[in-house]
Design an enzyme around this catalytic site. Sequence first.
Site, PDB file in Angstrom:
ATOM      1  N   ASP A   1      36.096 125.362  39.291  1.00  0.00           N
ATOM      2  CA  ASP A   1      36.754 125.722  38.038  1.00  0.00           C
ATOM      3  C   ASP A   1      36.212 127.046  37.502  1.00  0.00           C
ATOM      4  O   ASP A   1      36.680 127.552  36.480  1.00  0.00           O
ATOM      5  CB  ASP A   1      36.651 124.608  37.005  1.00  0.00           C
ATOM      6  CG  ASP A   1      35.226 124.212  36.658  1.00  0.00           C
ATOM      7  OD1 ASP A   1      34.277 124.819  37.193  1.00  0.00           O
ATOM      8  OD2 ASP A   1      35.058 123.275  35.846  1.00  0.00           O
ATOM      9  N   SER A   2      35.257 127.633  38.238  1.00  0.00           N
ATOM     10  CA  SER A   2      34.823 129.005  37.951  1.00  0.00           C
ATOM     11  C   SER A   2      35.964 129.998  38.116  1.00  0.00           C
ATOM     12  O   SER A   2      35.839 131.162  37.702  1.00  0.00           O
ATOM     13  CB  SER A   2      33.665 129.395  38.871  1.00  0.00           C
ATOM     14  OG  SER A   2      33.961 129.084  40.229  1.00  0.00           O
TER      15      SER A   2
ATOM     16  N   ASP B   1      37.097 120.997  42.194  1.00  0.00           N
ATOM     17  CA  ASP B   1      36.552 120.637  40.894  1.00  0.00           C
ATOM     18  C   ASP B   1      37.589 119.901  40.049  1.00  0.00           C
ATOM     19  O   ASP B   1      38.762 120.299  39.988  1.00  0.00           O
ATOM     20  CB  ASP B   1      36.138 121.899  40.126  1.00  0.00           C
ATOM     21  CG  ASP B   1      34.643 122.153  40.169  1.00  0.00           C
ATOM     22  OD1 ASP B   1      33.884 121.199  40.397  1.00  0.00           O
ATOM     23  OD2 ASP B   1      34.243 123.320  39.976  1.00  0.00           O
TER      24      ASP B   1
ATOM     25  N   LYS C   1      34.907 117.089  42.842  1.00  0.00           N
ATOM     26  CA  LYS C   1      33.607 117.242  42.196  1.00  0.00           C
ATOM     27  C   LYS C   1      33.780 117.067  40.704  1.00  0.00           C
ATOM     28  O   LYS C   1      34.757 117.573  40.133  1.00  0.00           O
ATOM     29  CB  LYS C   1      32.974 118.602  42.489  1.00  0.00           C
ATOM     30  CG  LYS C   1      31.587 118.759  41.850  1.00  0.00           C
ATOM     31  CD  LYS C   1      30.894 120.042  42.295  1.00  0.00           C
ATOM     32  CE  LYS C   1      31.404 121.267  41.581  1.00  0.00           C
ATOM     33  NZ  LYS C   1      31.117 121.235  40.096  1.00  0.00           N
TER      34      LYS C   1
ATOM     35  N   GLU D   1      31.430 116.830  36.839  1.00  0.00           N
ATOM     36  CA  GLU D   1      30.163 117.069  36.165  1.00  0.00           C
ATOM     37  C   GLU D   1      29.733 115.837  35.364  1.00  0.00           C
ATOM     38  O   GLU D   1      30.574 115.053  34.917  1.00  0.00           O
ATOM     39  CB  GLU D   1      30.284 118.270  35.218  1.00  0.00           C
ATOM     40  CG  GLU D   1      30.562 119.583  35.919  1.00  0.00           C
ATOM     41  CD  GLU D   1      30.645 120.755  34.953  1.00  0.00           C
ATOM     42  OE1 GLU D   1      30.358 120.564  33.753  1.00  0.00           O
ATOM     43  OE2 GLU D   1      31.006 121.862  35.391  1.00  0.00           O
TER      44      GLU D   1
ATOM     45  N   GLU E   1      22.419 122.473  39.320  1.00  0.00           N
ATOM     46  CA  GLU E   1      22.606 123.851  38.858  1.00  0.00           C
ATOM     47  C   GLU E   1      21.647 124.209  37.735  1.00  0.00           C
ATOM     48  O   GLU E   1      21.458 123.443  36.782  1.00  0.00           O
ATOM     49  CB  GLU E   1      24.042 124.070  38.364  1.00  0.00           C
ATOM     50  CG  GLU E   1      24.267 125.481  37.849  1.00  0.00           C
ATOM     51  CD  GLU E   1      25.716 125.798  37.522  1.00  0.00           C
ATOM     52  OE1 GLU E   1      25.980 126.949  37.096  1.00  0.00           O
ATOM     53  OE2 GLU E   1      26.579 124.928  37.701  1.00  0.00           O
TER      54      GLU E   1
END
Length: 281
Positions: free
Chosen positions: A59-60, A98, A128, A130, A197
């Site tokens: 999602d960067s 993501d 993925k 978070e 991270e």
Amino acid sequence: MSTTATLAATAAATASTPRMSVPAFRARKRQEPLVMLTAYTARMAELLDPHCDALLVGDSLAQTIYGLPSTVPVTLDMMIAHGAAVVRGARRALIVVDMPFGSYEESPEQAFRSAARVMKETGAGAVKLEGGQSMAPTIAYLSARGIPVMGHVGLTPQAVNILGGYGARGKGEAEYARIAADAAAVADAGAFSLVIEGVVEPLAASITETVACPTIGIGASARCDGQVLVVDDMLGMFDRTARFVKRYDDVSARIQQAAQGYAAEVKNRTFPDSAHLYGVA
């Protein structure tokens, strides 16, 4: 040769190479380090694929593709569109997509609906998400229903509004212990891998020794089971990057030089010349 022809040629050349599976990825714990980079387009995926065990459709892309200030505005449709492109471009790497902010936090059922869309509409091998202990039930729910999950603890960019910035995590005793507990909960819930991270190095090393699944570091520790970087940062596409980024090229400067050369030739009418025109002797 057209881009379509290039992708077709790559597909033919690598047809006999099996794609990295989730079990094979997981089996690399304490083995040869895993190589992971982000990718957002078919062509970039094609270029990175021979060198990577996994490609993360991160999602960067909020910042790298869309110029957004954070990852929070990213939508599920955006992730699916880019995920499908990366799957088309890569042939051997495991593709992980993501889950964007707001697509999984409400409940395990919401997460399953969103993740099922990602898997079906992209062809990716995993998702993925978070979060630590609060997300463990969701990870268990997805894993039990056939959706492989890569976890993500430490600095979690989707929570930037709560964290108050992108600084390193785990500096205080309480936060150190909480992140360690988050990692254990995510691994125990069934995550096949875990991104760590932006944490202090001893914490990342300790988590790597403790959890059963491979850890993927980004600003964490060389002792992690693998590493990931945002490809645009690694290539030097941006002037400002985080401390943990190593620039392996200065592509932004080379793009500007190429554009400058093109502009000069257009303005002095030396491009196009006879080699680039039709019906010219």
